[in-house]
Design an enzyme around this catalytic site. Structure first.
Site, PDB file in Angstrom:
ATOM      1  CG  ASN A  82      -1.752   1.263   1.294  1.00 36.16           C
ATOM      2  OD1 ASN A  82      -2.544   1.534   0.390  1.00 36.16           O
ATOM      3  ND2 ASN A  82      -1.553   2.064   2.336  1.00 36.16           N
ATOM      4  CG  ASP A 124      -2.012   5.243  -0.826  1.00 39.08           C
ATOM      5  OD1 ASP A 124      -2.005   4.429   0.111  1.00 39.08           O
ATOM      6  OD2 ASP A 124      -2.795   5.157  -1.802  1.00 39.08           O
ATOM      7  CG  ASP A 134       0.910  -3.323   6.828  1.00 42.06           C
ATOM      8  OD1 ASP A 134       0.528  -3.558   7.982  1.00 42.06           O
ATOM      9  OD2 ASP A 134       1.108  -2.174   6.388  1.00 42.06           O
ATOM     10  CG  HIS A 165      -5.890   1.087   3.876  1.00 39.94           C
ATOM     11  ND1 HIS A 165      -7.089   1.721   4.122  1.00 39.94           N
ATOM     12  CD2 HIS A 165      -5.451   0.627   5.075  1.00 39.94           C
ATOM     13  CE1 HIS A 165      -7.354   1.662   5.424  1.00 39.94           C
ATOM     14  NE2 HIS A 165      -6.387   0.997   6.015  1.00 39.94           N
ATOM     15  CD  GLU A 210      -3.270  -4.425   9.123  1.00 35.49           C
ATOM     16  OE1 GLU A 210      -3.233  -3.966  10.273  1.00 35.49           O
ATOM     17  OE2 GLU A 210      -2.670  -3.897   8.168  1.00 35.49           O
TER      18      GLU A 210
HETATM   19 CA   LIG Z   1      -3.659   2.868  -0.963  1.00 37.59          CA
END
Ligand SMILES: [Ca+2]
Ligand SMILES: [Ca+2]
Ligand SMILES: [Ca+2]
Length: 607
Positions: A158, A268, A299, A303, A333
Protein backbone atom coordinates in the site's frame (compact mmCIF):
# COMPACT_ATOMS: atom_id res chain seq x y z
CA UNK A 1 -5.51 -37.40 33.65
CA UNK A 2 -1.89 -37.80 34.64
CA UNK A 3 -1.44 -40.43 32.00
CA UNK A 4 -3.07 -38.16 29.43
CA UNK A 5 -0.78 -35.23 30.28
CA UNK A 6 2.25 -37.52 30.17
CA UNK A 7 1.11 -38.75 26.79
CA UNK A 8 0.67 -35.19 25.57
CA UNK A 9 4.08 -34.10 26.75
CA UNK A 10 5.44 -37.13 24.98
CA UNK A 11 3.63 -35.91 21.89
CA UNK A 12 5.36 -32.55 22.13
CA UNK A 13 8.80 -34.04 21.81
CA UNK A 14 7.47 -36.32 19.08
CA UNK A 15 6.01 -33.34 17.30
CA UNK A 16 9.35 -31.52 17.17
CA UNK A 17 10.77 -34.53 15.41
CA UNK A 18 7.69 -35.16 13.31
CA UNK A 19 7.76 -31.69 11.78
CA UNK A 20 10.62 -32.70 9.54
CA UNK A 21 11.75 -31.24 6.23
CA UNK A 22 10.18 -34.01 4.21
CA UNK A 23 6.65 -33.08 5.15
CA UNK A 24 6.39 -29.40 6.04
CA UNK A 25 5.50 -28.39 2.49
CA UNK A 26 2.57 -30.82 2.61
CA UNK A 27 0.89 -29.26 5.63
CA UNK A 28 -2.22 -27.20 4.94
CA UNK A 29 -2.42 -23.64 6.20
CA UNK A 30 -4.96 -24.69 8.83
CA UNK A 31 -2.49 -27.22 10.25
CA UNK A 32 -0.10 -24.49 11.35
CA UNK A 33 0.43 -22.73 14.65
CA UNK A 34 1.81 -19.30 13.79
CA UNK A 35 4.18 -17.40 16.07
CA UNK A 36 4.27 -13.68 15.25
CA UNK A 37 7.43 -11.86 16.16
CA UNK A 38 8.86 -8.39 15.62
CA UNK A 39 12.56 -9.03 15.01
CA UNK A 40 13.67 -5.78 16.68
CA UNK A 41 12.09 -6.87 19.94
CA UNK A 42 13.00 -10.57 20.14
CA UNK A 43 16.73 -11.08 20.62
CA UNK A 44 19.88 -9.13 19.90
CA UNK A 45 22.12 -11.68 18.23
CA UNK A 46 24.67 -9.18 16.89
CA UNK A 47 25.38 -5.88 18.62
CA UNK A 48 27.52 -4.72 15.68
CA UNK A 49 24.38 -4.02 13.62
CA UNK A 50 22.42 -2.11 16.28
CA UNK A 51 22.78 1.23 14.51
CA UNK A 52 22.33 -0.31 11.07
CA UNK A 53 25.74 1.01 10.05
CA UNK A 54 24.36 4.56 10.08
CA UNK A 55 26.63 7.16 11.71
CA UNK A 56 25.38 9.94 13.96
CA UNK A 57 22.94 9.98 16.82
CA UNK A 58 19.59 8.46 17.68
CA UNK A 59 17.74 10.67 15.19
CA UNK A 60 20.03 9.42 12.42
CA UNK A 61 20.33 5.67 13.02
CA UNK A 62 17.22 5.22 15.14
CA UNK A 63 18.83 3.10 17.88
CA UNK A 64 17.83 3.80 21.48
CA UNK A 65 16.92 0.75 23.56
CA UNK A 66 15.46 2.96 26.33
CA UNK A 67 12.86 4.49 23.98
CA UNK A 68 9.82 2.41 22.97
CA UNK A 69 9.63 4.29 19.64
CA UNK A 70 13.17 3.39 18.49
CA UNK A 71 15.26 0.39 17.52
CA UNK A 72 16.27 -1.85 20.42
CA UNK A 73 18.84 -4.06 18.69
CA UNK A 74 16.94 -7.27 17.97
CA UNK A 75 17.84 -8.97 14.69
CA UNK A 76 17.58 -12.08 12.52
CA UNK A 77 20.54 -13.77 14.19
CA UNK A 78 18.80 -13.31 17.52
CA UNK A 79 15.64 -14.90 16.15
CA UNK A 80 17.69 -17.78 14.76
CA UNK A 81 19.21 -18.39 18.18
CA UNK A 82 15.79 -19.01 19.76
CA UNK A 83 14.14 -21.35 17.26
CA UNK A 84 14.29 -24.09 19.91
CA UNK A 85 12.24 -21.92 22.23
CA UNK A 86 9.64 -21.17 19.54
CA UNK A 87 9.40 -24.73 18.26
CA UNK A 88 9.37 -26.04 21.82
CA UNK A 89 6.14 -24.13 22.35
CA UNK A 90 4.70 -26.07 19.43
CA UNK A 91 4.67 -23.29 16.84
CA UNK A 92 5.08 -24.58 13.29
CA UNK A 93 5.28 -21.29 11.37
CA UNK A 94 7.02 -18.00 12.00
CA UNK A 95 5.37 -14.77 10.98
CA UNK A 96 8.28 -12.37 10.95
CA UNK A 97 7.43 -8.66 11.03
CA UNK A 98 8.65 -6.78 7.93
CA UNK A 99 12.39 -7.21 7.46
CA UNK A 100 12.91 -4.85 4.48
CA UNK A 101 15.16 -1.82 4.71
CA UNK A 102 13.27 1.08 6.25
CA UNK A 103 13.72 4.79 6.59
CA UNK A 104 15.47 4.67 9.98
CA UNK A 105 13.78 7.73 11.47
CA UNK A 106 10.88 9.86 10.30
CA UNK A 107 8.40 12.34 11.71
CA UNK A 108 8.15 16.07 12.26
CA UNK A 109 10.74 17.68 14.58
CA UNK A 110 9.98 16.63 18.15
CA UNK A 111 7.75 13.76 16.97
CA UNK A 112 10.34 11.49 15.43
CA UNK A 113 10.21 7.74 15.75
CA UNK A 114 12.09 4.89 14.13
CA UNK A 115 11.26 2.16 11.63
CA UNK A 116 11.97 -0.61 14.17
CA UNK A 117 8.56 -2.15 13.27
CA UNK A 118 9.52 -2.44 9.59
CA UNK A 119 6.48 -0.84 7.96
CA UNK A 120 8.36 2.20 6.47
CA UNK A 121 10.10 0.50 3.57
CA UNK A 122 12.58 2.25 1.26
CA UNK A 123 14.33 -0.79 -0.25
CA UNK A 124 12.06 -3.72 -1.03
CA UNK A 125 14.96 -5.91 -2.17
CA UNK A 126 17.11 -6.13 0.96
CA UNK A 127 16.99 -6.79 4.66
CA UNK A 128 17.24 -3.74 6.89
CA UNK A 129 20.85 -3.48 8.12
CA UNK A 130 19.55 -3.16 11.70
CA UNK A 131 18.22 -6.72 11.31
CA UNK A 132 21.15 -8.21 9.38
CA UNK A 133 21.63 -9.19 5.76
CA UNK A 134 19.79 -11.09 3.07
CA UNK A 135 22.20 -13.95 3.82
CA UNK A 136 21.04 -13.89 7.47
CA UNK A 137 17.46 -14.20 6.29
CA UNK A 138 18.38 -17.14 4.06
CA UNK A 139 20.06 -18.80 7.04
CA UNK A 140 16.95 -18.25 9.15
CA UNK A 141 14.54 -19.61 6.52
CA UNK A 142 16.76 -22.62 5.83
CA UNK A 143 17.11 -23.34 9.56
CA UNK A 144 13.34 -23.14 10.04
CA UNK A 145 12.75 -25.44 7.07
CA UNK A 146 15.35 -27.89 8.37
CA UNK A 147 13.20 -28.15 11.50
CA UNK A 148 10.01 -28.54 9.49
CA UNK A 149 8.86 -25.01 10.33
CA UNK A 150 7.49 -22.51 7.81
CA UNK A 151 8.29 -18.81 7.47
CA UNK A 152 5.72 -16.20 6.53
CA UNK A 153 6.92 -12.76 5.46
CA UNK A 154 5.08 -9.59 6.42
CA UNK A 155 4.85 -7.52 3.24
CA UNK A 156 3.61 -4.06 2.35
CA UNK A 157 2.26 -2.88 -0.99
CA UNK A 158 0.00 0.00 0.00
CA UNK A 159 2.71 2.49 0.89
CA UNK A 160 6.41 3.14 1.20
CA UNK A 161 8.23 5.24 3.77
CA UNK A 162 7.31 8.93 3.86
CA UNK A 163 9.69 10.37 1.29
CA UNK A 164 7.46 12.30 -1.11
CA UNK A 165 6.38 15.72 0.17
CA UNK A 166 3.89 18.21 -1.26
CA UNK A 167 4.84 21.87 -1.81
CA UNK A 168 1.45 22.96 -0.52
CA UNK A 169 1.87 21.07 2.75
CA UNK A 170 5.34 21.92 4.00
CA UNK A 171 4.88 22.49 7.74
CA UNK A 172 1.11 22.18 7.37
CA UNK A 173 -1.57 19.48 7.53
CA UNK A 174 -2.26 17.85 4.21
CA UNK A 175 -5.98 17.08 3.83
CA UNK A 176 -7.21 14.58 1.27
CA UNK A 177 -8.10 15.98 -2.16
CA UNK A 178 -10.69 13.83 -3.92
CA UNK A 179 -10.85 12.74 -7.55
CA UNK A 180 -14.02 14.80 -8.06
CA UNK A 181 -12.45 17.99 -6.68
CA UNK A 182 -9.02 17.33 -8.22
CA UNK A 183 -9.42 15.22 -11.38
CA UNK A 184 -6.28 13.73 -12.92
CA UNK A 185 -6.65 15.78 -16.08
CA UNK A 186 -6.65 19.20 -14.43
CA UNK A 187 -3.92 20.85 -12.41
CA UNK A 188 -4.96 22.03 -8.93
CA UNK A 189 -8.72 21.54 -9.19
CA UNK A 190 -11.58 20.89 -11.61
CA UNK A 191 -11.25 24.42 -13.07
CA UNK A 192 -7.45 24.21 -13.42
CA UNK A 193 -5.34 24.00 -16.55
CA UNK A 194 -5.59 20.77 -18.60
CA UNK A 195 -2.89 18.17 -17.93
CA UNK A 196 -2.55 14.45 -18.69
CA UNK A 197 -4.72 14.88 -21.80
CA UNK A 198 -6.44 11.67 -22.84
CA UNK A 199 -6.01 9.87 -19.50
CA UNK A 200 -9.27 8.01 -18.93
CA UNK A 201 -9.03 7.59 -15.17
CA UNK A 202 -7.92 4.68 -13.05
CA UNK A 203 -11.07 2.60 -12.71
CA UNK A 204 -10.88 -1.09 -13.50
CA UNK A 205 -11.82 -0.66 -17.18
CA UNK A 206 -8.84 1.63 -17.76
CA UNK A 207 -6.01 -0.01 -15.86
CA UNK A 208 -3.92 -0.47 -19.00
CA UNK A 209 -0.39 0.52 -19.93
CA UNK A 210 -1.63 2.56 -22.90
CA UNK A 211 -3.95 4.62 -20.69
CA UNK A 212 -1.34 5.16 -17.96
CA UNK A 213 1.18 6.23 -20.62
CA UNK A 214 -0.90 9.42 -20.85
CA UNK A 215 -0.43 10.16 -17.14
CA UNK A 216 2.75 12.22 -17.28
CA UNK A 217 2.21 15.08 -14.82
CA UNK A 218 1.78 14.19 -11.11
CA UNK A 219 0.47 17.63 -10.07
CA UNK A 220 -3.25 16.84 -10.25
CA UNK A 221 -4.01 17.45 -6.55
CA UNK A 222 -0.81 18.64 -4.94
CA UNK A 223 2.70 19.38 -6.20
CA UNK A 224 4.71 16.36 -5.04
CA UNK A 225 8.49 16.43 -4.79
CA UNK A 226 11.25 14.16 -3.58
CA UNK A 227 13.91 15.88 -1.43
CA UNK A 228 17.13 15.83 -3.51
CA UNK A 229 19.08 13.87 -0.89
CA UNK A 230 16.51 11.07 -1.19
CA UNK A 231 16.10 11.15 -4.96
CA UNK A 232 17.18 7.51 -5.36
CA UNK A 233 16.59 6.21 -1.85
CA UNK A 234 13.88 3.75 -2.86
CA UNK A 235 14.70 0.43 -4.49
CA UNK A 236 13.70 -0.57 -7.15
CA UNK A 237 14.35 2.83 -8.69
CA UNK A 238 10.93 3.16 -10.37
CA UNK A 239 9.51 3.71 -6.88
CA UNK A 240 11.23 7.12 -6.76
CA UNK A 241 8.93 8.54 -9.46
CA UNK A 242 5.95 10.46 -7.97
CA UNK A 243 3.82 9.31 -10.92
CA UNK A 244 3.56 5.93 -9.22
CA UNK A 245 1.79 7.43 -6.19
CA UNK A 246 -1.67 8.87 -5.59
CA UNK A 247 -0.39 12.18 -4.18
CA UNK A 248 -3.78 13.23 -2.79
CA UNK A 249 -2.94 13.94 0.85
CA UNK A 250 -3.75 12.14 4.06
CA UNK A 251 -6.37 9.46 4.40
CA UNK A 252 -9.13 9.66 6.96
CA UNK A 253 -9.84 5.98 6.16
CA UNK A 254 -13.28 6.78 4.83
CA UNK A 255 -14.75 6.15 1.40
CA UNK A 256 -12.52 6.98 -1.56
CA UNK A 257 -9.60 8.11 0.57
CA UNK A 258 -9.39 4.72 2.29
CA UNK A 259 -7.55 3.42 -0.78
CA UNK A 260 -6.18 6.67 -2.28
CA UNK A 261 -5.04 8.63 0.78
CA UNK A 262 -1.64 8.67 2.46
CA UNK A 263 -1.45 6.68 5.70
CA UNK A 264 -0.24 9.55 7.93
CA UNK A 265 2.11 10.83 5.23
CA UNK A 266 3.37 7.41 4.07
CA UNK A 267 3.56 7.57 0.26
CA UNK A 268 0.42 5.81 -1.04
CA UNK A 269 1.32 3.75 -4.11
CA UNK A 270 -0.70 4.09 -7.34
CA UNK A 271 -1.68 0.44 -7.26
CA UNK A 272 -4.15 0.80 -10.14
CA UNK A 273 -1.24 1.34 -12.55
CA UNK A 274 -0.29 -1.93 -14.31
CA UNK A 275 3.39 -0.95 -14.17
CA UNK A 276 3.07 -0.88 -10.36
CA UNK A 277 1.25 -4.22 -10.34
CA UNK A 278 4.00 -5.89 -12.37
CA UNK A 279 6.63 -4.13 -10.27
CA UNK A 280 5.36 -5.61 -7.03
CA UNK A 281 4.85 -9.03 -8.58
CA UNK A 282 8.53 -8.88 -9.52
CA UNK A 283 9.65 -7.63 -6.08
CA UNK A 284 7.82 -10.15 -3.95
CA UNK A 285 8.05 -13.01 -6.44
CA UNK A 286 11.82 -12.78 -6.10
CA UNK A 287 11.60 -13.31 -2.33
CA UNK A 288 9.71 -16.54 -3.06
CA UNK A 289 12.21 -17.56 -5.73
CA UNK A 290 15.31 -16.77 -3.68
CA UNK A 291 14.24 -17.79 -0.19
CA UNK A 292 11.41 -20.30 -0.63
CA UNK A 293 9.25 -18.62 2.00
CA UNK A 294 5.90 -20.22 2.75
CA UNK A 295 3.47 -17.34 2.77
CA UNK A 296 2.75 -13.62 3.02
CA UNK A 297 0.90 -11.62 5.62
CA UNK A 298 -0.15 -8.52 3.72
CA UNK A 299 -0.17 -5.27 5.63
CA UNK A 300 -2.94 -2.68 5.08
CA UNK A 301 -4.53 -4.88 2.40
CA UNK A 302 -7.87 -3.12 2.55
CA UNK A 303 -6.25 0.18 1.55
CA UNK A 304 -5.30 -1.21 -1.87
CA UNK A 305 -7.75 -1.50 -4.80
CA UNK A 306 -9.10 -5.03 -5.29
CA UNK A 307 -7.89 -5.28 -8.90
CA UNK A 308 -4.34 -5.18 -7.60
CA UNK A 309 -4.94 -8.29 -5.48
CA UNK A 310 -6.81 -10.01 -8.31
CA UNK A 311 -3.53 -9.92 -10.26
CA UNK A 312 -1.01 -10.18 -7.42
CA UNK A 313 -2.43 -13.13 -5.45
CA UNK A 314 -2.60 -15.66 -8.31
CA UNK A 315 0.83 -14.51 -9.54
CA UNK A 316 2.34 -15.26 -6.11
CA UNK A 317 0.60 -18.65 -5.89
CA UNK A 318 1.91 -19.55 -9.35
CA UNK A 319 5.41 -18.45 -8.39
CA UNK A 320 5.23 -20.52 -5.19
CA UNK A 321 3.99 -23.63 -6.99
CA UNK A 322 6.88 -23.35 -9.45
CA UNK A 323 9.20 -23.28 -6.44
CA UNK A 324 7.61 -26.44 -5.01
CA UNK A 325 5.43 -24.70 -2.42
CA UNK A 326 1.91 -26.09 -2.93
CA UNK A 327 0.20 -24.46 0.06
CA UNK A 328 1.56 -20.91 0.00
CA UNK A 329 -0.58 -19.02 2.50
CA UNK A 330 -1.58 -15.43 1.78
CA UNK A 331 -3.56 -13.55 4.38
CA UNK A 332 -4.40 -9.86 4.33
CA UNK A 333 -4.78 -7.37 7.12
CA UNK A 334 -8.32 -6.08 6.84
CA UNK A 335 -8.69 -4.45 10.21
CA UNK A 336 -12.28 -3.96 11.23
CA UNK A 337 -13.40 -3.10 14.69
CA UNK A 338 -17.07 -3.59 14.00
CA UNK A 339 -18.95 -6.85 14.09
CA UNK A 340 -20.35 -6.63 10.58
CA UNK A 341 -19.90 -10.27 9.66
CA UNK A 342 -19.96 -9.55 5.93
CA UNK A 343 -16.89 -7.31 5.81
CA UNK A 344 -14.10 -9.91 5.65
CA UNK A 345 -15.75 -12.39 3.26
CA UNK A 346 -16.76 -9.49 1.02
CA UNK A 347 -13.14 -8.39 0.83
CA UNK A 348 -12.10 -11.95 0.01
CA UNK A 349 -14.67 -12.17 -2.79
CA UNK A 350 -13.80 -8.83 -4.34
CA UNK A 351 -10.02 -9.09 -3.96
CA UNK A 352 -9.81 -12.83 -4.72
CA UNK A 353 -7.77 -13.26 -1.55
CA UNK A 354 -8.72 -16.47 0.19
CA UNK A 355 -7.85 -15.45 3.75
CA UNK A 356 -7.71 -12.39 5.95
CA UNK A 357 -6.61 -11.98 9.52
CA UNK A 358 -9.77 -12.64 11.53
CA UNK A 359 -10.36 -9.36 13.33
CA UNK A 360 -13.90 -10.42 14.15
CA UNK A 361 -12.71 -13.47 16.05
CA UNK A 362 -10.32 -11.15 17.88
CA UNK A 363 -13.10 -8.71 18.75
CA UNK A 364 -15.33 -11.52 19.97
CA UNK A 365 -12.68 -13.17 22.16
CA UNK A 366 -11.74 -9.89 23.80
CA UNK A 367 -15.41 -9.02 24.28
CA UNK A 368 -16.11 -12.39 25.91
CA UNK A 369 -13.11 -12.97 28.16
CA UNK A 370 -12.21 -9.34 28.92
CA UNK A 371 -15.32 -7.18 28.52
CA UNK A 372 -17.88 -9.63 29.92
CA UNK A 373 -20.16 -9.44 26.88
CA UNK A 374 -22.64 -12.22 25.97
CA UNK A 375 -21.34 -15.43 24.43
CA UNK A 376 -23.87 -14.96 21.60
CA UNK A 377 -21.28 -12.66 20.00
CA UNK A 378 -19.14 -15.69 19.19
CA UNK A 379 -22.11 -17.49 17.64
CA UNK A 380 -22.70 -14.44 15.46
CA UNK A 381 -19.11 -14.44 14.20
CA UNK A 382 -19.21 -18.14 13.34
CA UNK A 383 -22.58 -17.76 11.60
CA UNK A 384 -20.74 -15.45 9.20
CA UNK A 385 -18.40 -18.26 8.16
CA UNK A 386 -20.92 -19.39 5.57
CA UNK A 387 -20.48 -16.08 3.74
CA UNK A 388 -16.94 -16.91 2.61
CA UNK A 389 -16.62 -17.71 -1.10
CA UNK A 390 -15.96 -21.39 -0.35
CA UNK A 391 -18.32 -21.54 2.60
CA UNK A 392 -17.43 -22.34 6.19
CA UNK A 393 -14.43 -24.45 5.13
CA UNK A 394 -12.72 -21.22 4.00
CA UNK A 395 -12.91 -19.86 7.53
CA UNK A 396 -10.55 -22.61 8.69
CA UNK A 397 -7.72 -20.83 6.87
CA UNK A 398 -8.22 -17.48 8.58
CA UNK A 399 -5.40 -16.62 10.94
CA UNK A 400 -7.07 -15.97 14.28
CA UNK A 401 -5.54 -14.00 17.14
CA UNK A 402 -6.35 -12.62 20.56
CA UNK A 403 -4.05 -9.58 20.49
CA UNK A 404 -1.34 -8.07 18.32
CA UNK A 405 1.26 -5.37 17.84
CA UNK A 406 -1.28 -2.73 16.85
CA UNK A 407 -4.28 -3.32 19.07
CA UNK A 408 -2.58 -4.66 22.20
CA UNK A 409 -2.41 -7.95 24.06
CA UNK A 410 -5.33 -9.98 25.38
CA UNK A 411 -3.99 -9.71 28.94
CA UNK A 412 -4.01 -5.92 28.58
CA UNK A 413 -7.68 -5.95 27.53
CA UNK A 414 -8.48 -8.23 30.47
CA UNK A 415 -6.70 -5.95 32.94
CA UNK A 416 -8.18 -2.74 31.56
CA UNK A 417 -11.74 -4.07 31.53
CA UNK A 418 -11.47 -5.68 34.98
CA UNK A 419 -9.30 -3.36 37.06
CA UNK A 420 -10.30 -5.04 40.32
CA UNK A 421 -9.68 -8.60 39.16
CA UNK A 422 -6.95 -10.52 40.98
CA UNK A 423 -3.85 -11.57 39.08
CA UNK A 424 -5.17 -15.15 39.28
CA UNK A 425 -8.42 -14.12 37.60
CA UNK A 426 -6.56 -12.13 34.95
CA UNK A 427 -4.49 -15.21 34.27
CA UNK A 428 -7.56 -17.48 34.04
CA UNK A 429 -9.37 -15.12 31.68
CA UNK A 430 -6.30 -14.76 29.46
CA UNK A 431 -5.75 -18.51 29.35
CA UNK A 432 -9.44 -19.01 28.52
CA UNK A 433 -9.00 -16.72 25.50
CA UNK A 434 -6.00 -18.75 24.39
CA UNK A 435 -7.93 -22.00 24.88
CA UNK A 436 -10.53 -20.60 22.47
CA UNK A 437 -7.84 -19.52 20.01
CA UNK A 438 -6.10 -22.88 20.02
CA UNK A 439 -9.17 -25.08 19.67
CA UNK A 440 -11.68 -23.15 17.56
CA UNK A 441 -11.62 -22.81 13.76
CA UNK A 442 -8.94 -20.71 12.13
CA UNK A 443 -5.15 -20.76 12.20
CA UNK A 444 -3.98 -19.68 15.67
CA UNK A 445 -1.47 -16.83 15.82
CA UNK A 446 0.47 -16.45 19.06
CA UNK A 447 1.83 -12.95 19.55
CA UNK A 448 5.35 -13.24 20.92
CA UNK A 449 5.57 -12.62 24.65
CA UNK A 450 1.99 -13.62 25.42
CA UNK A 451 3.38 -17.00 26.48
CA UNK A 452 5.53 -15.15 29.04
CA UNK A 453 2.60 -13.29 30.56
CA UNK A 454 3.32 -9.95 28.87
CA UNK A 455 0.48 -7.47 29.39
CA UNK A 456 1.45 -4.01 28.15
CA UNK A 457 -0.20 -0.67 28.75
CA UNK A 458 -1.89 -0.28 25.37
CA UNK A 459 -1.61 -0.92 21.66
CA UNK A 460 1.05 -0.01 19.09
CA UNK A 461 4.34 0.99 20.80
CA UNK A 462 3.01 -0.13 24.19
CA UNK A 463 2.44 -3.70 22.99
CA UNK A 464 5.91 -4.27 21.55
CA UNK A 465 7.96 -5.27 24.56
CA UNK A 466 11.42 -6.80 24.40
CA UNK A 467 11.93 -10.51 24.98
CA UNK A 468 15.54 -9.79 25.82
CA UNK A 469 16.11 -7.70 28.94
CA UNK A 470 14.40 -4.39 28.22
CA UNK A 471 15.61 -0.91 29.10
CA UNK A 472 12.21 0.71 28.52
CA UNK A 473 10.80 1.94 31.86
CA UNK A 474 7.17 1.76 30.73
CA UNK A 475 7.63 -1.93 29.80
CA UNK A 476 9.51 -2.88 32.93
CA UNK A 477 7.04 -1.28 35.37
CA UNK A 478 4.30 -3.69 34.32
CA UNK A 479 3.19 -6.60 36.52
CA UNK A 480 3.25 -9.68 34.26
CA UNK A 481 1.00 -12.73 34.52
CA UNK A 482 2.28 -16.03 35.88
CA UNK A 483 5.67 -14.76 37.05
CA UNK A 484 7.30 -12.35 39.48
CA UNK A 485 9.85 -11.42 36.81
CA UNK A 486 9.52 -8.31 34.67
CA UNK A 487 10.55 -7.51 31.12
CA UNK A 488 13.80 -6.06 32.53
CA UNK A 489 15.28 -9.56 32.44
CA UNK A 490 15.20 -11.97 29.48
CA UNK A 491 11.85 -13.69 28.97
CA UNK A 492 12.63 -17.05 27.40
CA UNK A 493 11.34 -19.07 30.34
CA UNK A 494 10.12 -22.49 29.18
CA UNK A 495 8.81 -23.11 32.71
CA UNK A 496 6.45 -20.14 32.62
CA UNK A 497 2.96 -21.50 33.36
CA UNK A 498 1.48 -19.87 30.25
CA UNK A 499 4.24 -21.31 28.05
CA UNK A 500 3.42 -24.75 29.47
CA UNK A 501 -0.35 -24.25 29.19
CA UNK A 502 -0.09 -23.11 25.57
CA UNK A 503 2.28 -25.98 24.84
CA UNK A 504 -0.37 -28.45 26.07
CA UNK A 505 -3.17 -26.79 24.10
CA UNK A 506 -1.02 -26.73 20.98
CA UNK A 507 -0.16 -30.41 21.41
CA UNK A 508 -3.88 -31.22 21.64
CA UNK A 509 -4.55 -29.36 18.42
CA UNK A 510 -1.55 -30.71 16.56
CA UNK A 511 -2.52 -34.30 17.30
CA UNK A 512 -6.24 -34.01 16.72
CA UNK A 513 -7.28 -33.41 13.13
CA UNK A 514 -10.80 -32.36 14.22
CA UNK A 515 -9.27 -29.40 16.09
CA UNK A 516 -7.40 -28.28 12.98
CA UNK A 517 -9.80 -29.08 10.18
CA UNK A 518 -13.13 -29.88 11.79
CA UNK A 519 -16.21 -27.89 10.83
CA UNK A 520 -18.02 -26.23 13.71
CA UNK A 521 -21.54 -26.54 15.08
CA UNK A 522 -22.44 -24.11 17.85
CA UNK A 523 -24.01 -26.18 20.65
CA UNK A 524 -24.70 -23.62 23.36
CA UNK A 525 -24.63 -19.84 23.59
CA UNK A 526 -26.43 -17.19 25.59
CA UNK A 527 -27.29 -13.54 26.11
CA UNK A 528 -24.95 -13.14 29.07
CA UNK A 529 -21.42 -14.21 30.02
CA UNK A 530 -21.27 -17.93 30.75
CA UNK A 531 -21.66 -21.00 28.61
CA UNK A 532 -20.35 -21.31 25.07
CA UNK A 533 -20.06 -24.73 23.42
CA UNK A 534 -19.03 -25.84 19.96
CA UNK A 535 -18.62 -29.25 18.35
CA UNK A 536 -15.93 -29.78 15.73
CA UNK A 537 -16.29 -32.64 13.28
CA UNK A 538 -14.24 -33.74 10.33
CA UNK A 539 -16.38 -33.78 7.17
CA UNK A 540 -17.58 -37.28 6.39
CA UNK A 541 -16.46 -38.74 9.71
CA UNK A 542 -18.42 -39.64 12.80
CA UNK A 543 -17.53 -38.53 16.29
CA UNK A 544 -17.11 -35.00 17.55
CA UNK A 545 -14.87 -32.92 19.74
CA UNK A 546 -17.00 -30.92 22.13
CA UNK A 547 -15.42 -27.66 23.29
CA UNK A 548 -17.10 -26.01 26.27
CA UNK A 549 -16.09 -22.64 27.72
CA UNK A 550 -17.28 -20.72 30.78
CA UNK A 551 -16.75 -16.97 30.39
CA UNK A 552 -18.35 -16.17 33.75
CA UNK A 553 -17.07 -16.00 37.33
CA UNK A 554 -19.64 -18.60 38.46
CA UNK A 555 -19.48 -22.39 38.07
CA UNK A 556 -21.72 -23.92 35.41
CA UNK A 557 -23.57 -27.24 35.41
CA UNK A 558 -25.45 -27.86 32.17
CA UNK A 559 -26.74 -30.32 29.59
CA UNK A 560 -25.30 -29.85 26.09
CA UNK A 561 -26.84 -31.17 22.91
CA UNK A 562 -24.52 -33.58 21.10
CA UNK A 563 -24.89 -36.14 18.33
CA UNK A 564 -27.45 -38.76 19.35
CA UNK A 565 -25.17 -41.64 18.34
CA UNK A 566 -22.26 -40.43 20.48
CA UNK A 567 -22.35 -43.01 23.27
CA UNK A 568 -18.84 -43.09 24.67
CA UNK A 569 -16.74 -40.10 25.51
CA UNK A 570 -13.25 -39.37 26.76
CA UNK A 571 -11.48 -36.27 27.98
CA UNK A 572 -8.97 -34.26 25.98
CA UNK A 573 -8.85 -31.60 28.67
CA UNK A 574 -10.60 -31.47 32.04
CA UNK A 575 -13.09 -33.95 33.48
CA UNK A 576 -15.53 -35.32 30.92
CA UNK A 577 -18.44 -37.70 31.48
CA UNK A 578 -17.77 -41.06 29.82
CA UNK A 579 -21.37 -41.41 28.59
CA UNK A 580 -24.22 -39.06 27.67
CA UNK A 581 -26.99 -38.52 30.22
CA UNK A 582 -29.45 -39.51 27.50
CA UNK A 583 -29.10 -39.75 23.74
CA UNK A 584 -28.17 -36.28 22.43
CA UNK A 585 -27.76 -34.84 25.94
CA UNK A 586 -24.34 -34.59 27.57
CA UNK A 587 -23.62 -33.24 31.04
CA UNK A 588 -20.80 -30.79 31.77
CA UNK A 589 -19.52 -29.11 34.93
CA UNK A 590 -17.27 -26.11 34.50
CA UNK A 591 -15.28 -24.02 36.96
CA UNK A 592 -15.37 -20.21 36.66
CA UNK A 593 -13.48 -19.22 33.49
CA UNK A 594 -12.87 -22.94 32.91
CA UNK A 595 -12.97 -25.02 29.75
CA UNK A 596 -13.49 -28.65 28.81
CA UNK A 597 -12.62 -30.63 25.72
CA UNK A 598 -14.40 -33.95 25.34
CA UNK A 599 -14.30 -36.33 22.38
CA UNK A 600 -16.97 -38.84 21.45
CA UNK A 601 -16.50 -42.26 19.90
CA UNK A 602 -19.61 -43.19 17.97
CA UNK A 603 -21.18 -46.65 18.38
CA UNK A 604 -19.44 -49.26 16.34
CA UNK A 605 -16.45 -47.07 15.62
CA UNK A 606 -13.07 -47.96 17.09
CA UNK A 607 -11.56 -45.24 19.16
CA1 LIG B 1 -3.66 2.87 -0.96
CA1 LIG C 1 21.55 -6.23 16.81
CA1 LIG D 1 4.63 11.38 1.93
Amino acid sequence: MKLLIAALLGCISWMCCAATPHNYRDRLPQDEIIYFVLPDRFENGDTSNDTGGIPGGKLDHGFDPTDKAFYHGGDLKGLLSHLDYIQGLGATALWVGPIFKNKAVQGAPGQESAGYHGYWITDFTRVDPHFGTNADFKTLVDAAHARGMKVYMDIVVNHTADIIQYKECVGKPCPYRSIADYPYTRQGGALGAPINTGFSGDDSAHQTNSNFAKLTNPNWAYTPFVPPAEAHLKVPDWLNNPLYYHNRGNSTFRGENSTYGDFVGLDDVFTENPHVVQGFIGIYGKWIDDFGVDGFRIDTAKHVNPEFWQAFVPAMLTRAKAKGIPHFHIFGEVSENELDIGVLPRFARVAHMSATLDFQFFDAVTDLVARNLPTSEFARVFAGDDLWPGGAADAEQLPTFVGNHDNGRLAMFVRQANPKATLAEQYQRTLLGYAMLLTLRGVPVIYYGDEQGFVGHGGDQDAREDMFGSKVASFNDTVLLGTISTTATPSFNTDHPLYIALQELIALRTHNAALRRGLQTVRATGDSPGLFAVSRKLPGERGEVLLVFNTSSLPISAQIRVDADATTWHALHGTCATAPTAPASYHVDLAPFGYLMCQSTPTGQPK
